[in-house]
Write a protein that holds these residues in place. Sequence first.
Motif, PDB file in Angstrom:
ATOM      1  N   UNK A   1      31.321   2.770  46.689  1.00 57.35           N
ATOM      2  CA  UNK A   1      31.805   3.178  45.376  1.00 57.35           C
ATOM      3  C   UNK A   1      31.347   4.600  45.079  1.00 57.35           C
ATOM      4  N   UNK A   2      32.229   5.381  44.465  1.00 55.89           N
ATOM      5  CA  UNK A   2      31.860   6.689  43.926  1.00 55.89           C
ATOM      6  C   UNK A   2      31.762   6.560  42.407  1.00 55.89           C
ATOM      7  N   UNK A   3      30.734   7.157  41.831  1.00 56.76           N
ATOM      8  CA  UNK A   3      30.533   7.128  40.384  1.00 56.76           C
ATOM      9  C   UNK A   3      30.809   8.511  39.811  1.00 56.76           C
ATOM     10  N   UNK A   4      31.554   8.545  38.718  1.00 58.46           N
ATOM     11  CA  UNK A   4      31.995   9.801  38.109  1.00 58.46           C
ATOM     12  C   UNK A   4      31.454   9.937  36.694  1.00 58.46           C
ATOM     13  N   UNK A   5      31.191  11.164  36.326  1.00 60.24           N
ATOM     14  CA  UNK A   5      31.027  11.536  34.926  1.00 60.24           C
ATOM     15  C   UNK A   5      32.246  12.386  34.592  1.00 60.24           C
ATOM     16  N   UNK A   6      33.124  11.860  33.768  1.00 62.50           N
ATOM     17  CA  UNK A   6      34.401  12.539  33.563  1.00 62.50           C
ATOM     18  C   UNK A   6      35.149  12.613  34.884  1.00 62.50           C
ATOM     19  N   UNK A   7      35.553  13.808  35.301  1.00 61.35           N
ATOM     20  CA  UNK A   7      36.255  13.983  36.569  1.00 61.35           C
ATOM     21  C   UNK A   7      35.343  14.535  37.665  1.00 61.35           C
ATOM     22  N   UNK A   8      34.044  14.556  37.372  1.00 63.71           N
ATOM     23  CA  UNK A   8      33.089  15.070  38.355  1.00 63.71           C
ATOM     24  C   UNK A   8      32.395  13.913  39.065  1.00 63.71           C
ATOM     25  N   UNK A   9      32.477  13.906  40.386  1.00 61.56           N
ATOM     26  CA  UNK A   9      31.792  12.863  41.133  1.00 61.56           C
ATOM     27  C   UNK A   9      30.291  13.153  41.116  1.00 61.56           C
ATOM     28  N   UNK A  10      29.518  12.129  40.727  1.00 59.99           N
ATOM     29  CA  UNK A  10      28.065  12.279  40.607  1.00 59.99           C
ATOM     30  C   UNK A  10      27.351  11.623  41.775  1.00 59.99           C
ATOM     31  N   UNK A  11      27.828  10.473  42.194  1.00 63.52           N
ATOM     32  CA  UNK A  11      27.221   9.759  43.312  1.00 63.52           C
ATOM     33  C   UNK A  11      28.315   9.295  44.253  1.00 63.52           C
ATOM     34  N   UNK A  12      28.137   9.533  45.544  1.00 67.29           N
ATOM     35  CA  UNK A  12      29.131   9.162  46.547  1.00 67.29           C
ATOM     36  C   UNK A  12      28.616   8.001  47.395  1.00 67.29           C
ATOM     37  N   UNK A  13      29.527   7.149  47.799  1.00 73.10           N
ATOM     38  CA  UNK A  13      29.227   6.074  48.754  1.00 73.10           C
ATOM     39  C   UNK A  13      28.062   5.190  48.306  1.00 73.10           C
ATOM     40  N   UNK A  14      28.078   4.792  47.037  1.00 67.31           N
ATOM     41  CA  UNK A  14      27.072   3.860  46.541  1.00 67.31           C
ATOM     42  C   UNK A  14      27.432   2.457  47.018  1.00 67.31           C
ATOM     43  N   UNK A  15      26.488   1.698  47.580  1.00 68.94           N
ATOM     44  CA  UNK A  15      26.797   0.320  47.971  1.00 68.94           C
ATOM     45  C   UNK A  15      27.308  -0.477  46.768  1.00 68.94           C
ATOM     46  N   UNK A  16      28.365  -1.237  46.981  1.00 66.90           N
ATOM     47  CA  UNK A  16      29.025  -1.936  45.886  1.00 66.90           C
ATOM     48  C   UNK A  16      28.056  -2.802  45.090  1.00 66.90           C
ATOM     49  N   UNK A  17      27.100  -3.459  45.762  1.00 68.67           N
ATOM     50  CA  UNK A  17      26.181  -4.349  45.068  1.00 68.67           C
ATOM     51  C   UNK A  17      25.211  -3.596  44.153  1.00 68.67           C
ATOM     52  N   UNK A  18      25.088  -2.273  44.326  1.00 62.69           N
ATOM     53  CA  UNK A  18      24.199  -1.473  43.484  1.00 62.69           C
ATOM     54  C   UNK A  18      24.961  -0.627  42.461  1.00 62.69           C
ATOM     55  N   UNK A  19      26.268  -0.604  42.561  1.00 64.79           N
ATOM     56  CA  UNK A  19      27.063   0.391  41.833  1.00 64.79           C
ATOM     57  C   UNK A  19      27.014   0.203  40.321  1.00 64.79           C
ATOM     58  N   UNK A  20      27.071  -1.035  39.828  1.00 64.03           N
ATOM     59  CA  UNK A  20      27.067  -1.242  38.376  1.00 64.03           C
ATOM     60  C   UNK A  20      25.729  -0.817  37.786  1.00 64.03           C
ATOM     61  N   UNK A  21      24.637  -1.183  38.455  1.00 64.97           N
ATOM     62  CA  UNK A  21      23.316  -0.763  37.969  1.00 64.97           C
ATOM     63  C   UNK A  21      23.198   0.758  37.943  1.00 64.97           C
TER      64      UNK A  21
END
Length: 688
Positions: free
Chosen positions: A644-664
Motif C-alpha cells: 500500500x502507498x499512503x498519501x497526504x493529498x496528492x503527495x505520496x508519503x509512504x511507499x510499499x507499506x505492508x497491507x497489515x500495517x497500512x491502516x495503523x
Amino acid sequence: MNKTYCPSLTEYKRRLSREVQLGDLPMGGLNPIRVQSMTTVDTMDTLGSVEQTLRMVEAGCEYVRITAPSVKEAQNLLEIKKELRKRGCNVPLIADIHFTPNAAELAARIVEKVRVNPGNYADKKKFDIIEYTDATYAAEVERIRERFRPLVQICKQYGTAMRIGTNHGSLSDRILSRYGDTPLGMVESALEFLRLCEEENYYNVVLSMKASNTQVMVQAYRLLVQKLDAEGLQPYPLHLGVTEAGEAEDGRIKSAVGIGTLLEDGLGDTVRVSLTEAPEAEAPVAKALIDRYTNRAAEAKPITPLAADFAAVVVNNAAIGQSETAAVAENDANLSPIDPFQYHRRATREVLNIGGQNVPRVMADLSRLPGLEYADLRAVGHLYSAFLDKFQMNDLGADYVYSGQRPIPFMLPNGLKEVVDFSAWVDGGQRPDHFPVFTQVEFATAEVRHPELNFVFHNLASLTEEALSQLHADATAVVILYTDNAHAMPEIRRAFFRLINKQITNPVIINRQYPVLTPEQTQLYAATDVGGLLLDGLGDGVVLSTELLLERSKEEWLQTLDQLNQLSFGILQAARTRMSKTEYISCPSCGRTLFDLQETTAMIRKRTDHLKGVKIGIMGCIVNGPGEMADADYGYVGVGKGKIALYRGQEVIKKSVPEEQAVDQLIDLMREDGKWIEPVVLEEPVIG
C-alpha cells in the motif's frame, strides 16, 4: 453569458442526443436511458468474468465494462465474449482503457465499445507543474492526436463505439497547466479528442465528465453540453456517473445527488452507479434513479415559466439586455439568475442561526410521533443518559424539531430548538423558546409574531407580490418551501429564482414530503430533490418527512425518523455544504484492484468514521490513485500485491507499506498532522 445546458429548466424534456450503436442495443436518441456497470474479477479469469457478467445482466445491467490494462487482458476479452455468446448472453461489452493505446486498438476489434480516459491516454500525468508556451502546448496536442488517430480509424472500421471519459482526478499536467483543476479543464480535455473524431468523420461517440465531488461533476456535464452547442458539435450522448462514490448509504446518496440532478434536467443517456460493493448491487440503484423519469413529463404539473419574471429581471439587473431578451424564445436557461457552471451560495440575511454564513440546518418532523419521551430524541441525534440525566449530541444531531400541534412536554437539550404551529404557539402562551410556523394566510394576518424567528410555509404559487413584500419587510421570517409537483426539484428551484429575482433574502428551508415509499426510494428521491438545489447554492436547511401508516408502532416511527435524520445530513455532506462525518472516496473495484476493497473500506471506516470532515481516498490501484482522490486529505492506494502507498493529498508519503500495517500507519500520519482524534467512549450505555 450563454447559460443553456438543457432543454428546459421548468418542463421535463429529455435532451435529444445522437444515437450511438452498441451491438444490438443502441443508446441515445429516443432510446431508454441505459444501465451499465463494471466487472471486478481479474480480466484474465475468463470463467470468473463470464459468471460475474451473467449475474450483472440478471440484476439489470444492459452494458458491461471490463478493464483491459494491458494487451494480454485486451486479447482475453475475445475469450470472455465467446463464452458469453455461447451461453446465449449478447450483452454489449466495453473495454476500459487508461494508459495503453495498444490495448485499446486491440480491444476495439473485439468489443462493442472502448472507453478511453483523455487524461491518461498518451498524455502525461506526473503531478508536475509544467509551463507550456502556446507552441509547446500545440505540439503536445498534435503528438497526442497522432497517437489517438489509429484508434479512431479502427473504431470506424469495425463499427465500434467509443466513450471519451474524462475524470476530474486524472487531468493531464498539460490541461492542469492551462485550465487548472476545473470543470472547464475536464471539458477541454474531452473536446481535444472529440474534435479529432469529427475530423475523421467518426461520430459513434459517448462522453462523460466524472468526479467524486458532486459539485464539480454536475458543473462539468452542464458546461460540456453548453460547449458542444456553442461549437456546433454533434449532440453526443452522455454517460452519467459519480466516480468513487463509496459504499452503502453514503455511496447511494452521493450518486443520487450528482446523477439525479442531471436527470432532472433531461440530461443523460446511460448511467453507472459506482459503489464499493459487488457490481450486481449497482444496477438496481441506477435503474431506480432512471425509472423515476419514465412518466415524468405526463405526471408533472405545469411550472410558471421563467419569462413570467423576466420584466422584473430587466428592471432589477442592468446586465440583462436585448441579447438575452432574444434568447428567451430559445431556452429558459438563459433567464436563470444563477451561474449553472460555478457554485455560489444564494445570499441571505442571517435569522438567529439560519442563513447568512451558517451551515444549512436540519429540522426533524416529530409532529406525528406518539408519546414522545427523552430517549426518543436519539432518533434525531440527541442521546439521553438517564444515569447522568443529560443529553449528548452526536455529529448528526438535528438543529430543530417540528412538533406541530403537540409541543414537547419536557426541556430540550441545549442546541436543539422547537418549532410549533402558530395556533399552538398562541395557545401555549407565546413561549420565547418555541418558534411558530405560519401558513401564508396566518402570516399575513397575525397580530403577533416571535421577536427573533418565524417560519412560514410557502410554495411557488403562494409567492405572490403581496407575500414577497411581507417577507421582505420581516427580518425574522424564514421560508419553509414545499411542493406537491411530481417535477419537484425544478418547481422548488423556480421558487428560489423568483425570490432571487425579487431580491428577497430571507433564508429558505427545503421541505420534501414523500408518500409511502421504500426507504431506498426515499433515499434516492430526497438526495436528488434536495441535493440538486444545494449544488446550485440554494437552500439554508432541509426537513424531510414521509406519509407513514398510522398503525405503525412507535419503534417503526423512531426507526424512520432516524433514517430521515441521517439522510438529511448525508445529503448535505454529499452536496459539500455541511461536513458532519468522515467522507470516503472509495473506488468500486475492477480487475486492476490489488486488495479486497469492500473489506478494506469497512476496516478503515471502523477505525476512522468519527473524524468529522476528513476525506479519505481508498483506491484499489494506481490508475485510480492520487488523481481520482483529487480532493481527499489522505489516500490509501494499492501499488502491488499486499503493498500500500499512503498519501497526504496528492503527495505520496509512504511507499510499499505492508497491507497489515497500512491502516495503523495511516492513522499515525493523521496524528503527525494533528488531524487524529481518539474516538469518544460513552461513560455508560445510553438508555433507549
